[in-house]
Write a protein that holds these residues in place. Structure first.
Motif, PDB file in Angstrom:
ATOM      1  N   ILE A   1       9.127   5.946  -2.961  1.00 24.22           N
ATOM      2  CA  ILE A   1       8.086   5.420  -3.859  1.00 24.22           C
ATOM      3  C   ILE A   1       7.662   4.011  -3.465  1.00 24.22           C
ATOM      4  N   VAL A   2       8.138   3.538  -2.326  1.00 28.75           N
ATOM      5  CA  VAL A   2       7.782   2.180  -1.890  1.00 28.75           C
ATOM      6  C   VAL A   2       6.274   2.079  -1.665  1.00 28.75           C
ATOM      7  N   VAL A   3       5.688   3.075  -1.004  1.00 30.46           N
ATOM      8  CA  VAL A   3       4.247   3.045  -0.733  1.00 30.46           C
ATOM      9  C   VAL A   3       3.463   3.149  -2.037  1.00 30.46           C
ATOM     10  N   TYR A   4       3.949   3.977  -2.949  1.00 32.61           N
ATOM     11  CA  TYR A   4       3.288   4.102  -4.257  1.00 32.61           C
ATOM     12  C   TYR A   4       3.299   2.770  -5.007  1.00 32.61           C
ATOM     13  N   ILE A   5       4.427   2.074  -4.987  1.00 32.74           N
ATOM     14  CA  ILE A   5       4.517   0.767  -5.643  1.00 32.74           C
ATOM     15  C   ILE A   5       3.555  -0.219  -4.992  1.00 32.74           C
ATOM     16  N   PHE A   6       3.451  -0.148  -3.662  1.00 34.22           N
ATOM     17  CA  PHE A   6       2.510  -1.031  -2.964  1.00 34.22           C
ATOM     18  C   PHE A   6       1.074  -0.746  -3.400  1.00 34.22           C
ATOM     19  N   ILE A   7       0.726   0.541  -3.580  1.00 36.75           N
ATOM     20  CA  ILE A   7      -0.623   0.902  -4.035  1.00 36.75           C
ATOM     21  C   ILE A   7      -0.891   0.325  -5.421  1.00 36.75           C
ATOM     22  N   LEU A   8       0.100   0.404  -6.304  1.00 41.01           N
ATOM     23  CA  LEU A   8      -0.064  -0.158  -7.648  1.00 41.01           C
ATOM     24  C   LEU A   8      -0.270  -1.670  -7.587  1.00 41.01           C
ATOM     25  N   LEU A   9       0.504  -2.340  -6.722  1.00 32.85           N
ATOM     26  CA  LEU A   9       0.341  -3.792  -6.575  1.00 32.85           C
ATOM     27  C   LEU A   9      -1.029  -4.132  -6.003  1.00 32.85           C
ATOM     28  N   LEU A  10      -1.467  -3.323  -5.047  1.00 29.83           N
ATOM     29  CA  LEU A  10      -2.779  -3.539  -4.447  1.00 29.83           C
ATOM     30  C   LEU A  10      -3.879  -3.390  -5.497  1.00 29.83           C
ATOM     31  N   ARG A  11      -3.750  -2.400  -6.336  1.00 31.03           N
ATOM     32  CA  ARG A  11      -4.729  -2.190  -7.398  1.00 31.03           C
ATOM     33  C   ARG A  11      -4.655  -3.299  -8.454  1.00 31.03           C
ATOM     34  N   LEU A  12      -3.439  -3.773  -8.717  1.00 30.62           N
ATOM     35  CA  LEU A  12      -3.267  -4.839  -9.704  1.00 30.62           C
ATOM     36  C   LEU A  12      -3.969  -6.117  -9.264  1.00 30.62           C
ATOM     37  N   PHE A  13      -3.727  -6.515  -8.016  1.00 30.11           N
ATOM     38  CA  PHE A  13      -4.298  -7.766  -7.535  1.00 30.11           C
ATOM     39  C   PHE A  13      -5.790  -7.670  -7.245  1.00 30.11           C
ATOM     40  N   SER A  14      -6.300  -6.433  -7.113  1.00 24.91           N
ATOM     41  CA  SER A  14      -7.737  -6.274  -6.900  1.00 24.91           C
ATOM     42  C   SER A  14      -8.477  -5.963  -8.195  1.00 24.91           C
ATOM     43  N   GLY A  15      -7.742  -5.970  -9.324  1.00 21.19           N
ATOM     44  CA  GLY A  15      -8.361  -5.760 -10.622  1.00 21.19           C
ATOM     45  C   GLY A  15      -8.737  -4.323 -10.913  1.00 21.19           C
ATOM     46  N   ARG A  16      -8.059  -3.351 -10.260  1.00 16.42           N
ATOM     47  CA  ARG A  16      -8.398  -1.942 -10.465  1.00 16.42           C
ATOM     48  C   ARG A  16      -7.221  -1.149 -11.020  1.00 16.42           C
ATOM     49  N   ILE A  17      -6.261  -1.830 -11.638  1.00 18.23           N
ATOM     50  CA  ILE A  17      -5.066  -1.153 -12.099  1.00 18.23           C
ATOM     51  C   ILE A  17      -5.359  -0.219 -13.279  1.00 18.23           C
ATOM     52  N   PHE A  18      -6.275  -0.617 -14.171  1.00 16.23           N
ATOM     53  CA  PHE A  18      -6.578   0.187 -15.353  1.00 16.23           C
ATOM     54  C   PHE A  18      -7.846   1.005 -15.111  1.00 16.23           C
ATOM     55  N   THR A  19      -7.781   1.864 -14.100  1.00 17.39           N
ATOM     56  CA  THR A  19      -8.905   2.730 -13.755  1.00 17.39           C
ATOM     57  C   THR A  19      -8.420   4.160 -13.609  1.00 17.39           C
ATOM     58  N   VAL A  20      -9.386   5.080 -13.498  1.00 16.78           N
ATOM     59  CA  VAL A  20      -9.029   6.491 -13.369  1.00 16.78           C
ATOM     60  C   VAL A  20      -8.314   6.761 -12.040  1.00 16.78           C
ATOM     61  N   GLY A  21      -8.578   5.934 -11.027  1.00 15.27           N
ATOM     62  CA  GLY A  21      -7.903   6.114  -9.749  1.00 15.27           C
ATOM     63  C   GLY A  21      -6.403   5.909  -9.852  1.00 15.27           C
ATOM     64  N   THR A  22      -5.988   4.918 -10.626  1.00 17.11           N
ATOM     65  CA  THR A  22      -4.557   4.685 -10.840  1.00 17.11           C
ATOM     66  C   THR A  22      -3.921   5.879 -11.542  1.00 17.11           C
ATOM     67  N   LEU A  23      -4.623   6.422 -12.513  1.00 12.67           N
ATOM     68  CA  LEU A  23      -4.118   7.607 -13.211  1.00 12.67           C
ATOM     69  C   LEU A  23      -3.995   8.785 -12.246  1.00 12.67           C
ATOM     70  N   CYS A  24      -4.965   8.944 -11.364  1.00 16.41           N
ATOM     71  CA  CYS A  24      -4.962  10.076 -10.430  1.00 16.41           C
ATOM     72  C   CYS A  24      -3.777  10.007  -9.471  1.00 16.41           C
ATOM     73  N   ILE A  25      -3.561   8.871  -8.840  1.00 20.82           N
ATOM     74  CA  ILE A  25      -2.454   8.763  -7.896  1.00 20.82           C
ATOM     75  C   ILE A  25      -1.115   8.905  -8.611  1.00 20.82           C
ATOM     76  N   SER A  26      -1.030   8.404  -9.836  1.00 24.59           N
ATOM     77  CA  SER A  26       0.214   8.519 -10.599  1.00 24.59           C
ATOM     78  C   SER A  26       0.506   9.971 -10.955  1.00 24.59           C
ATOM     79  N   LEU A  27      -0.523  10.722 -11.340  1.00 22.92           N
ATOM     80  CA  LEU A  27      -0.340  12.139 -11.657  1.00 22.92           C
ATOM     81  C   LEU A  27       0.128  12.914 -10.427  1.00 22.92           C
ATOM     82  N   LEU A  28      -0.449  12.620  -9.283  1.00 21.57           N
ATOM     83  CA  LEU A  28      -0.082  13.326  -8.062  1.00 21.57           C
ATOM     84  C   LEU A  28       1.350  13.011  -7.640  1.00 21.57           C
ATOM     85  N   VAL A  29       1.750  11.760  -7.786  1.00 23.02           N
ATOM     86  CA  VAL A  29       3.106  11.368  -7.415  1.00 23.02           C
ATOM     87  C   VAL A  29       4.135  11.989  -8.348  1.00 23.02           C
TER      88      VAL A  29
END
Length: 382
Positions: free
Chosen positions: A149-177
């Motif tokens: 889950i290291v890569v998944y955590i990195f994706i979440l951090l990337l989305r957090l710092f780019s201001g996209r953490i609370f979007t449908v994309g975050t929900l999609c990747i989380s559901l798939l994982v």
């Protein structure tokens, strides 16, 4: 293992879904459905994975402004749109499931043979369940999951710092994982699986292909950092997974290739052309080292049951069995002849060779003068 091929279809499915999210073309929905069909032919994880993919499609249609233009009406109309899209997505998988059940019924006489046979996970787990507290099981679960889950955590951090953490994309990747991981976590916690480390590796290919999407949509100012950060996350994954694998109990279950080669060489040099009976359930490693299968009688032989029932009538010369312990006790030859467990004084069989290793194998020569047959087998096993 079959995870290698299943990873391909998992990645292909997500790749097609991402292109659908990018372009909106229905072709990608249909193609992803067929990718899940082939995934089902590889591993049963296709079922929970398809649930995750369906939830991703549902969430994206519900929240996407682009998809909303195709809905001419209220939310009920949007649900009908989701329903139609879902039909295209899951029909290939449902066809595959139905065909698989039909083939099991026709060939094996049991439509759910894949669930309750000796080769199924549910049957094997009864031999390998460990006595552990719930807390210990939870710790083991997250220990096996951590490297992947290291890569998944990195994706979440990337989305957090780019201001996209609370979007449908975050929900999609989380559901798939979570979809496949949650399936195996549930089975492990309820004692329905042994929980091999490889079962919890699916978040890695899912996160890796999604990382490519994240890099693609990232702003130019952060794209280079995203590439190098993702590369570092993959390196950390490899290092932690390798270090953890060396400490896992199931890493010691592998017979060395040299041991398998020794047995295969002995069979071809000293037994050929006599027939050797073995169950591929516990001898698959040996079979991989055999190039010429002439005289080798294994489980997929259409007359295997006849060979097992009356080896003299079928002119079998030898039987090769593993030492009966744990899950190996499900071996068909072991089940039919439980006395053959290294004992040299079994009527009708002469111990020819014992191969030592993590799993010990015994090679017995059938004594035709003793008249061993199906009657002997039924009497001794009773």
């Amino acid at each position: 293992m079959s995870e290698s091929l299943s990873f391909f279809f998992v990645i292909l499915t997500i790749y097609l879904i991402m292109w659908w999210m990018k372009t909106g073309k229905p072709f990608y929905i249909s193609a992803s459905g067929w990718a899940m069909f082939f995934l089902f032919l590889t591993r049963y994880e296709a079922i929970p994975f398809s649930v995750g993919v369906w939830l991703v499609v549902f969430a994206y249609i519900w929240r996407s402004k682009r998809e909303s233009i195709y809905v001419l009406g209220n939310r009920w109309e949007k649900l009908h749109y989701v329903e139609a899209t879902s039909f295209i997505l899951v029909m290939p998988l449902l066809f595959g499931i139905a065909a698989w059940i039909l083939y099991n019924a026709v060939i094996m006489g049991d439509p759910f043979y894949f669930l309750n046979s000796a080769y199924s996970n549910s049957t094997q787990v009864q031999f390998v369940q460990q006595t552990a507290t719930f807390a210990e099981t939870v710790f083991d679960l997250f220990r096996k999951t951590a490297p992947f889950i290291v890569v998944y955590i990195f994706i979440l951090l990337l989305r957090l710092f780019s201001g996209r953490i609370f979007t449908v994309g975050t929900l999609c990747i989380s559901l798939l994982v979570v979809c496949i991981w949650g399936f195996h976590a549930f089975l492990l916690l309820r004692g329905g699986t042994y929980g091999w480390m490889r079962f919890f590796s699916y978040p890695l290919p899912i996160s890796t292909i999604w990382l490519a999407y994240e890099i693609y949509v990232a702003r130019r100012t952060v794209r280079k950092a995203a590439v190098w950060g993702g590369f570092a996350a993959l390196l950390i994954t490899c290092a932690v997974a390798q270090a953890l694998h060396l400490t896992m109990e199931d890493s010691d279950d592998w017979q060395s290739v040299e041991d398998y080669q020794e047995i295969a060489f002995y069979l071809k040099e000293n037994i050929n052309p006599d027939k050797v009976l073995m169950d591929s359930f516990a001898t698959s490693g040996i079979l991989l080292q055999i190039q010429d299968f002439e005289g080798i009688i294994i489980t997929c032989d259409p007359d295997f049951d006849s060979y097992l029932e009356d080896p003299i009538r079928m002119e079998v010369g030898y039987v090769l069995i593993p030492q009966a312990s744990g899950v190996v006790s499900l071996d068909a030859v072991v089940s039919a002849y439980p006395q053959l467990n290294g004992d040299e004084s079994v009527e009708g069989f002469n111990l020819v060779k014992e191969f030592d290793g993590i799993t010990t194998y015994y090679l017995y020569k059938i004594d035709y003068d003793s008249g061993v047959n199906a009657k002997w087998r039924s009497e001794t096993t009773d």
